[in-house]
Design a protein around this motif. Structure first.
Motif, PDB file in Angstrom:
ATOM      1  N   CYS A 129       0.861  -1.186   0.000  1.00  0.00           N
ATOM      2  CA  CYS A 129       0.000   0.000   0.000  1.00  0.00           C
ATOM      3  C   CYS A 129       0.899   1.237   0.000  1.00  0.00           C
ATOM      4  O   CYS A 129       1.852   1.313   0.767  1.00  0.00           O
ATOM      5  CB  CYS A 129      -0.917  -0.010   1.219  1.00  0.00           C
ATOM      6  SG  CYS A 129      -1.869   1.505   1.421  1.00  0.00           S
ATOM      7  N   ALA A 139      -5.006  -7.480  -6.637  1.00  0.00           N
ATOM      8  CA  ALA A 139      -6.311  -7.055  -7.161  1.00  0.00           C
ATOM      9  C   ALA A 139      -7.060  -6.107  -6.227  1.00  0.00           C
ATOM     10  O   ALA A 139      -8.119  -5.598  -6.590  1.00  0.00           O
ATOM     11  CB  ALA A 139      -7.168  -8.279  -7.447  1.00  0.00           C
ATOM     12  N   ALA A 140      -6.528  -5.812  -5.050  1.00  0.00           N
ATOM     13  CA  ALA A 140      -7.245  -4.967  -4.084  1.00  0.00           C
ATOM     14  C   ALA A 140      -7.402  -3.549  -4.611  1.00  0.00           C
ATOM     15  O   ALA A 140      -6.493  -2.978  -5.209  1.00  0.00           O
ATOM     16  CB  ALA A 140      -6.502  -4.952  -2.757  1.00  0.00           C
ATOM     17  N   LYS A 141      -8.593  -2.976  -4.386  1.00  0.00           N
ATOM     18  CA  LYS A 141      -8.866  -1.596  -4.780  1.00  0.00           C
ATOM     19  C   LYS A 141      -8.787  -0.664  -3.572  1.00  0.00           C
ATOM     20  O   LYS A 141      -8.621   0.528  -3.714  1.00  0.00           O
ATOM     21  CB  LYS A 141     -10.232  -1.509  -5.441  1.00  0.00           C
ATOM     22  CG  LYS A 141     -10.297  -2.285  -6.755  1.00  0.00           C
ATOM     23  CD  LYS A 141     -11.628  -2.069  -7.405  1.00  0.00           C
ATOM     24  CE  LYS A 141     -11.870  -2.712  -8.692  1.00  0.00           C
ATOM     25  NZ  LYS A 141     -11.273  -3.669  -9.322  1.00  0.00           N
ATOM     26  N   ARG A 142      -8.926  -1.231  -2.376  1.00  0.00           N
ATOM     27  CA  ARG A 142      -8.785  -0.485  -1.125  1.00  0.00           C
ATOM     28  C   ARG A 142      -7.858  -1.273  -0.199  1.00  0.00           C
ATOM     29  O   ARG A 142      -7.883  -2.495  -0.177  1.00  0.00           O
ATOM     30  CB  ARG A 142     -10.144  -0.311  -0.427  1.00  0.00           C
ATOM     31  CG  ARG A 142     -10.975   0.796  -0.985  1.00  0.00           C
ATOM     32  CD  ARG A 142     -12.110   1.130  -0.001  1.00  0.00           C
ATOM     33  NE  ARG A 142     -12.930   2.164  -0.522  1.00  0.00           N
ATOM     34  CZ  ARG A 142     -12.743   3.465  -0.302  1.00  0.00           C
ATOM     35  NH1 ARG A 142     -11.766   3.858   0.469  1.00  0.00           N
ATOM     36  NH2 ARG A 142     -13.551   4.351  -0.823  1.00  0.00           N
ATOM     37  N   CYS A 143      -7.102  -0.559   0.593  1.00  0.00           N
ATOM     38  CA  CYS A 143      -6.209  -1.198   1.561  1.00  0.00           C
ATOM     39  C   CYS A 143      -7.028  -1.623   2.768  1.00  0.00           C
ATOM     40  O   CYS A 143      -7.724  -0.793   3.358  1.00  0.00           O
ATOM     41  CB  CYS A 143      -5.113  -0.218   1.980  1.00  0.00           C
ATOM     42  SG  CYS A 143      -4.033  -0.884   3.267  1.00  0.00           S
ATOM     43  N   GLU A 149      -8.046   4.407  -0.806  1.00  0.00           N
ATOM     44  CA  GLU A 149      -8.387   3.962  -2.143  1.00  0.00           C
ATOM     45  C   GLU A 149      -7.090   3.909  -2.938  1.00  0.00           C
ATOM     46  O   GLU A 149      -6.290   4.853  -2.928  1.00  0.00           O
ATOM     47  CB  GLU A 149      -9.347   4.958  -2.796  1.00  0.00           C
ATOM     48  CG  GLU A 149      -9.997   4.358  -4.031  1.00  0.00           C
ATOM     49  CD  GLU A 149     -11.141   5.229  -4.528  1.00  0.00           C
ATOM     50  OE1 GLU A 149     -11.279   5.303  -5.731  1.00  0.00           O
ATOM     51  OE2 GLU A 149     -11.859   5.798  -3.700  1.00  0.00           O
ATOM     52  N   LEU A 150      -6.851   2.773  -3.584  1.00  0.00           N
ATOM     53  CA  LEU A 150      -5.591   2.539  -4.296  1.00  0.00           C
ATOM     54  C   LEU A 150      -5.743   2.880  -5.766  1.00  0.00           C
ATOM     55  O   LEU A 150      -6.803   2.674  -6.354  1.00  0.00           O
ATOM     56  CB  LEU A 150      -5.160   1.075  -4.131  1.00  0.00           C
ATOM     57  CG  LEU A 150      -4.979   0.622  -2.688  1.00  0.00           C
ATOM     58  CD1 LEU A 150      -4.789  -0.880  -2.633  1.00  0.00           C
ATOM     59  CD2 LEU A 150      -3.809   1.335  -2.056  1.00  0.00           C
ATOM     60  N   PRO A 151      -4.676   3.404  -6.394  1.00  0.00           N
ATOM     61  CA  PRO A 151      -4.751   3.666  -7.831  1.00  0.00           C
ATOM     62  C   PRO A 151      -4.890   2.366  -8.600  1.00  0.00           C
ATOM     63  O   PRO A 151      -4.391   1.319  -8.157  1.00  0.00           O
ATOM     64  CB  PRO A 151      -3.443   4.378  -8.138  1.00  0.00           C
ATOM     65  CG  PRO A 151      -2.529   4.128  -6.998  1.00  0.00           C
ATOM     66  CD  PRO A 151      -3.411   3.771  -5.826  1.00  0.00           C
ATOM     67  N   THR A 152      -5.532   2.376  -9.732  1.00  0.00           N
ATOM     68  CA  THR A 152      -5.726   1.179 -10.542  1.00  0.00           C
ATOM     69  C   THR A 152      -4.431   0.823 -11.258  1.00  0.00           C
ATOM     70  O   THR A 152      -3.654   1.694 -11.645  1.00  0.00           O
ATOM     71  CB  THR A 152      -6.845   1.394 -11.573  1.00  0.00           C
ATOM     72  OG1 THR A 152      -6.508   2.515 -12.376  1.00  0.00           O
ATOM     73  CG2 THR A 152      -8.177   1.600 -10.892  1.00  0.00           C
ATOM     74  N   GLN A 153      -4.215  -0.472 -11.412  1.00  0.00           N
ATOM     75  CA  GLN A 153      -3.037  -0.989 -12.115  1.00  0.00           C
ATOM     76  C   GLN A 153      -3.303  -1.064 -13.598  1.00  0.00           C
ATOM     77  O   GLN A 153      -4.371  -1.451 -14.025  1.00  0.00           O
ATOM     78  CB  GLN A 153      -2.709  -2.398 -11.593  1.00  0.00           C
ATOM     79  CG  GLN A 153      -2.355  -2.463 -10.134  1.00  0.00           C
ATOM     80  CD  GLN A 153      -0.886  -2.179  -9.897  1.00  0.00           C
ATOM     81  OE1 GLN A 153      -0.089  -2.376 -10.781  1.00  0.00           O
ATOM     82  NE2 GLN A 153      -0.555  -1.684  -8.715  1.00  0.00           N
ATOM     83  N   ASN A 154      -2.359  -0.674 -14.423  1.00  0.00           N
ATOM     84  CA  ASN A 154      -2.517  -0.766 -15.885  1.00  0.00           C
ATOM     85  C   ASN A 154      -1.860  -1.990 -16.395  1.00  0.00           C
ATOM     86  O   ASN A 154      -0.894  -2.449 -16.077  1.00  0.00           O
ATOM     87  CB  ASN A 154      -1.946   0.460 -16.577  1.00  0.00           C
ATOM     88  CG  ASN A 154      -2.755   1.709 -16.244  1.00  0.00           C
ATOM     89  OD1 ASN A 154      -3.910   1.614 -15.892  1.00  0.00           O
ATOM     90  ND2 ASN A 154      -2.097   2.838 -16.369  1.00  0.00           N
TER      91      ASN A 154
END
Length: 154
Positions: A129, A139-143, A149-154
Motif C-alpha cells: 500500500c 487485485a485490491a482496490k482499497r487497503c 483507495e488505491l490507484p488502478t493498475q494498468n
C-alpha cells in the motif's frame, strides 16, 4: 527398555541416517582406492624424478631404538628397532591423498549442482500500500489496513 529400542529403530530407519551410512561406506572404499592410487601410481614416478626417492622411507630419527642402533635404511627397520621417528615422507603421501580426495569431492559436488534444476521464482501476488506500506493482494482496490483507495493498475 522396549521404548528405547523402538526409538532407536525409528531413528535408524530414517532416510537420512541410512543415506549417511551408505555415504560413509562408499567414502571408506573410495579412500582405499585413492590411497592405493597415490602410493602405487603417483608417488613412484615422483620419486624417480627426484632421484629414486622412496617417500615412505623419508624420516628423521629423534631417538635411537632400544633393540638396535641406527642408521636405519627403511622406516620399517627403525620402527622394528623401537626408534622414535618423524615420518615426513608418510605425511607427504597422505597430504597428496587428501588433495586428490578433496579435488574429486569438489568435482562431484560441482557435477551434482549442475544437474539440479533451477527453481522458478514464485509469482508476485501482493503489493505494498502506498499509504501505510502494508502488504495487500494485487487485485485490491482499497487497503484493508488503512482503507485508502488505491490507484488502478494498468
Amino acid at each position: 527398555m522396549t521404548i528405547m529400542l523402538n526409538e532407536f529403530k525409528k531413528f535408524a530407519m530414517k532416510g537420512n541416517v541410512v543415506d549417511m551410512a551408505v555415504g560413509i561406506i562408499i567414502g571408506g572404499a573410495f579412500s582405499t582406492i585413492v590411497k592405493s592410487f597415490v602410493a602405487d601410481i603417483i608417488m613412484p614416478p615422483i620419486g624417480l624424478m627426484l632421484g629414486g626417492v622412496d617417500f615412505t622411507d623419508m624420516f628423521i630419527v629423534l631417538r635411537e631404538g632400544v633393540e638396535t642402533a641406527g642408521p636405519y635404511v627403511a622406516l620399517a627397520d627403525a620402527q622394528a628397532a623401537g626408534a622414535v621417528t618423524i615420518n615426513y615422507g608418510v605425511f607427504i603421501t597422505n597430504t597428496i591423498s587428501f588433495i586428490i580426495v578433496a579435488f574429486a569431492v569438489f568435482w562431484l559436488i560441482k557435477g551434482m549442482n549442475s544437474l539440479r534444476t533451477k527453481e522458478e521464482p514464485a509469482p508476485v501476488t501482493t503489493k505494498n500500500c502506498e499509504f501505510c506500506c502494508s502488504s495487500i493482494p494485487l487485485a485490491a482496490k482499497r487497503c484493508p489496513a488503512c482503507t485508502s483507495e488505491l490507484p488502478t493498475q494498468n
